[in-house]
Design a protein around this motif. Structure first.
Motif, mmCIF file in Angstrom:
data_model
loop_
_atom_site.group_PDB
_atom_site.id
_atom_site.type_symbol
_atom_site.label_atom_id
_atom_site.label_comp_id
_atom_site.label_asym_id
_atom_site.label_seq_id
_atom_site.Cartn_x
_atom_site.Cartn_y
_atom_site.Cartn_z
ATOM 1 N N UNK A 126 -5.134 -4.817 -11.749
ATOM 2 C CA UNK A 126 -4.104 -2.854 -11.520
ATOM 3 C C UNK A 126 -5.853 -2.557 -11.286
ATOM 4 N N UNK A 127 -6.474 -2.425 -11.565
ATOM 5 C CA UNK A 127 -8.063 -1.946 -11.175
ATOM 6 C C UNK A 127 -8.485 -2.082 -9.789
ATOM 7 N N UNK A 128 -8.246 -3.556 -9.912
ATOM 8 C CA UNK A 128 -8.345 -4.099 -8.773
ATOM 9 C C UNK A 128 -7.837 -3.119 -7.580
ATOM 10 N N UNK A 129 -6.891 -3.752 -7.305
ATOM 11 C CA UNK A 129 -5.487 -2.932 -6.482
ATOM 12 C C UNK A 129 -5.861 -1.445 -6.181
ATOM 13 N N UNK A 130 -6.183 -1.255 -7.661
ATOM 14 C CA UNK A 130 -5.915 0.464 -7.029
ATOM 15 C C UNK A 130 -7.057 0.847 -6.302
ATOM 16 N N UNK A 131 -8.574 0.035 -6.778
ATOM 17 C CA UNK A 131 -9.729 0.306 -6.134
ATOM 18 C C UNK A 131 -10.012 -0.062 -4.221
ATOM 19 N N UNK A 132 -8.858 -1.225 -4.231
ATOM 20 C CA UNK A 132 -9.068 -1.476 -3.050
ATOM 21 C C UNK A 132 -8.189 -0.092 -1.509
ATOM 22 N N UNK A 133 -6.967 0.246 -2.808
ATOM 23 C CA UNK A 133 -6.050 1.214 -1.587
ATOM 24 C C UNK A 133 -7.030 2.670 -2.071
ATOM 25 N N UNK A 134 -8.014 2.686 -2.608
ATOM 26 C CA UNK A 134 -8.297 4.484 -2.704
ATOM 27 C C UNK A 134 -9.999 3.782 -0.814
ATOM 28 N N UNK A 135 -9.964 3.108 -1.311
ATOM 29 C CA UNK A 135 -11.617 2.540 -0.189
ATOM 30 C C UNK A 135 -10.969 2.446 1.454
ATOM 31 N N UNK A 137 -7.833 3.602 1.933
ATOM 32 C CA UNK A 137 -7.112 5.185 2.362
ATOM 33 C C UNK A 137 -8.093 5.950 2.323
ATOM 34 N N UNK A 138 -8.856 6.135 2.628
ATOM 35 C CA UNK A 138 -10.518 6.766 1.791
ATOM 36 C C UNK A 138 -9.674 7.639 3.825
ATOM 37 N N UNK A 139 -10.249 9.193 2.390
ATOM 38 C CA UNK A 139 -9.844 10.574 4.760
ATOM 39 C C UNK A 139 -12.050 10.617 4.390
ATOM 40 N N UNK A 140 -12.961 10.840 4.955
ATOM 41 C CA UNK A 140 -13.709 10.992 5.540
ATOM 42 C C UNK A 140 -13.481 12.505 6.321
ATOM 43 N N UNK A 141 -15.027 13.299 6.360
ATOM 44 C CA UNK A 141 -14.780 14.894 6.939
ATOM 45 C C UNK A 141 -14.412 14.577 8.695
ATOM 46 N N UNK A 142 -14.779 13.403 9.017
ATOM 47 C CA UNK A 142 -14.308 12.996 10.369
ATOM 48 C C UNK A 142 -13.325 12.589 10.795
ATOM 49 N N UNK A 143 -11.875 12.094 10.222
ATOM 50 C CA UNK A 143 -11.239 12.354 9.699
ATOM 51 C C UNK A 143 -9.723 12.961 10.200
ATOM 52 N N UNK A 144 -8.900 13.000 11.143
ATOM 53 C CA UNK A 144 -8.170 14.652 11.879
ATOM 54 C C UNK A 144 -7.367 14.948 11.300
ATOM 55 N N UNK A 151 -2.478 8.609 6.027
ATOM 56 C CA UNK A 151 -3.194 8.181 5.215
ATOM 57 C C UNK A 151 -3.054 8.277 3.385
ATOM 58 N N UNK A 152 -2.958 9.747 3.002
ATOM 59 C CA UNK A 152 -2.421 10.657 1.506
ATOM 60 C C UNK A 152 -1.314 9.994 2.013
ATOM 61 N N UNK A 153 0.129 10.381 2.577
ATOM 62 C CA UNK A 153 1.241 10.189 1.889
ATOM 63 C C UNK A 153 1.144 8.580 1.693
ATOM 64 N N UNK A 154 0.660 7.440 2.751
ATOM 65 C CA UNK A 154 1.050 6.235 2.010
ATOM 66 C C UNK A 154 0.407 5.352 1.278
ATOM 67 N N UNK A 155 -0.716 6.059 0.979
ATOM 68 C CA UNK A 155 -1.188 5.794 -0.770
ATOM 69 C C UNK A 155 -0.632 6.514 -1.795
ATOM 70 N N UNK A 156 -0.223 7.545 -1.338
ATOM 71 C CA UNK A 156 0.904 7.939 -2.665
ATOM 72 C C UNK A 156 2.301 6.740 -2.862
ATOM 73 N N UNK A 157 2.616 6.336 -1.506
ATOM 74 C CA UNK A 157 3.748 5.952 -1.572
ATOM 75 C C UNK A 157 3.579 4.143 -2.567
ATOM 76 N N UNK A 158 1.930 3.481 -2.450
ATOM 77 C CA UNK A 158 1.980 2.318 -2.927
ATOM 78 C C UNK A 158 1.139 2.503 -3.945
ATOM 79 N N UNK A 159 0.691 4.077 -4.468
ATOM 80 C CA UNK A 159 0.608 4.034 -5.484
ATOM 81 C C UNK A 159 0.991 4.650 -6.909
ATOM 82 N N UNK A 160 2.943 4.831 -6.288
ATOM 83 C CA UNK A 160 4.231 5.372 -7.067
ATOM 84 C C UNK A 160 4.612 3.812 -7.340
#
Length: 300
Positions: A126-135, A137-144, A151-160
């Motif tokens: 589960x930790x491997x899955x969560x870390x892959x999701x974090x990478x 859907x990472x939001x950087x300063x260049x992300x609009x 990205x945040x919405x999709x990550x929350x969906x998969x985290x749930x």
């Protein structure tokens, strides 16, 4: 016979009191135990059903929402299959049973070795899955702003979905580690033994030779109820006839994951105008994630 001049009890009256008090109390204890065990068995089966369902959902979500990171997408899918097998073996207290054959096409030898060395293989996966999701859907300063919100919405969906998987695995552990209190089982069996041993003395004057088959049938029925409760109380023990077939549950889930991956690749190739995959994958042991990923990347 006369117990006292004031109170005259016939043998039939004693039998009535005996049957009313002891039989009713014993029936209540047996039914309560059997009911609690049946609830535990069914809850365990329901939790495994949710695990298989959420594994399908998480795989489908990864295939649809992680196109921007195909390597991380494949990592999520591979560890989802590994999570199911790891949970099954952990619940059985048989981590040595984590074999390469069972996770072939999902986890490599190094990943399987790390899974075996972990104290809790399911949480490791589960930790491997969560870390892959974090990478992914990472939001950087260049992300609009719009892309960041998406990205945040999709990550929350998969985290749930991942949280539900972990929660149901925890429910399986709770059932495994919390049997019916030993004091209740001990009291019930002592009461049952006393009841069966006293039956011939109570009913022999009335039933005579019929007491032998009658007591035998009654003992078979009551001991059978207690035996059924003891059998269903351990749904993870493969030595018991009524254990849950967790091997089949994992196999079905991994075949479904395989089907979803192949179908996603066919959809991408169909939309790009390429020929669909001709080979039908029917078993998780036929899955080669790197080959499928290469097909999807070339089609994209």
């Amino acid at each position: 016979f006369v117990v006292d001049e004031e109170y005259d009890f016939s043998p039939g009256q004693y039998e009535t009191v005996y049957a009313l008090v002891l039989s009713t109390a014993l029936a209540f204890l047996l039914v309560f135990r059997l009911n609690r065990v049946a609830v535990r068995w069914w809850d365990t089966r329901r939790m495994w059903g949710v695990l298989v369902e959420d594994a399908r959902v998480l795989t489908s979500e990864a295939l649809e929402h992680m196109d921007q990171a195909p390597d991380l997408r494949d990592r999520v899918i591979r560890w989802t299959g590994g999570f199911l097998v790891a949970t099954k073996q952990f619940i059985r207290n048989d981590l040595s049973g984590l074999s390469e054959d069972e996770v072939s096409g999902f986890l490599g030898s190094e990943e399987l070795g790390a899974l075996r060395r972990s104290a809790h293989p399911g949480l490791h996966a589960a930790t491997e899955i969560r870390h892959a999701l974090k990478l992914a859907f990472r939001v950087t300063p260049e992300t609009t702003a719009a892309m960041g919100a998406s990205l945040s919405s999709e990550m929350r969906l998969m985290e749930r979905t991942l949280n539900r998987i972990i929660g149901n695995a925890g429910g399986l552990e709770r059932v495994k580690s919390t049997p019916l209190p030993i004091v209740y089982v001990t009291h019930l069996r002592t009461f049952l033994l006393f009841f069966l041993l006293s039956l011939p003395y109570m009913y022999a004057p009335s039933w005579r030779w019929g007491t032998i088959p009658a007591v035998a049938i009654m003992a078979y029925a009551l001991l059978g109820i207690d035996g059924a409760a003891a059998e269903c109380e351990c749904p993870f023990d493969r030595t018991r006839a009524n254990h849950l077939d967790m091997d089949t549950y994992c196999l079905v889930a991994m075949e479904d994951i395989t089907q979803l991956v192949v179908h996603a690749a066919e959809i991408i190739m169909r939309e790009s105008g390429d020929r669909p995959l001709e080979k039908k994958v029917t078993s998780n042991r036929e899955l080669d994630m790197e080959t499928i990923d290469g097909c999807t990347d070339s089609a994209a």
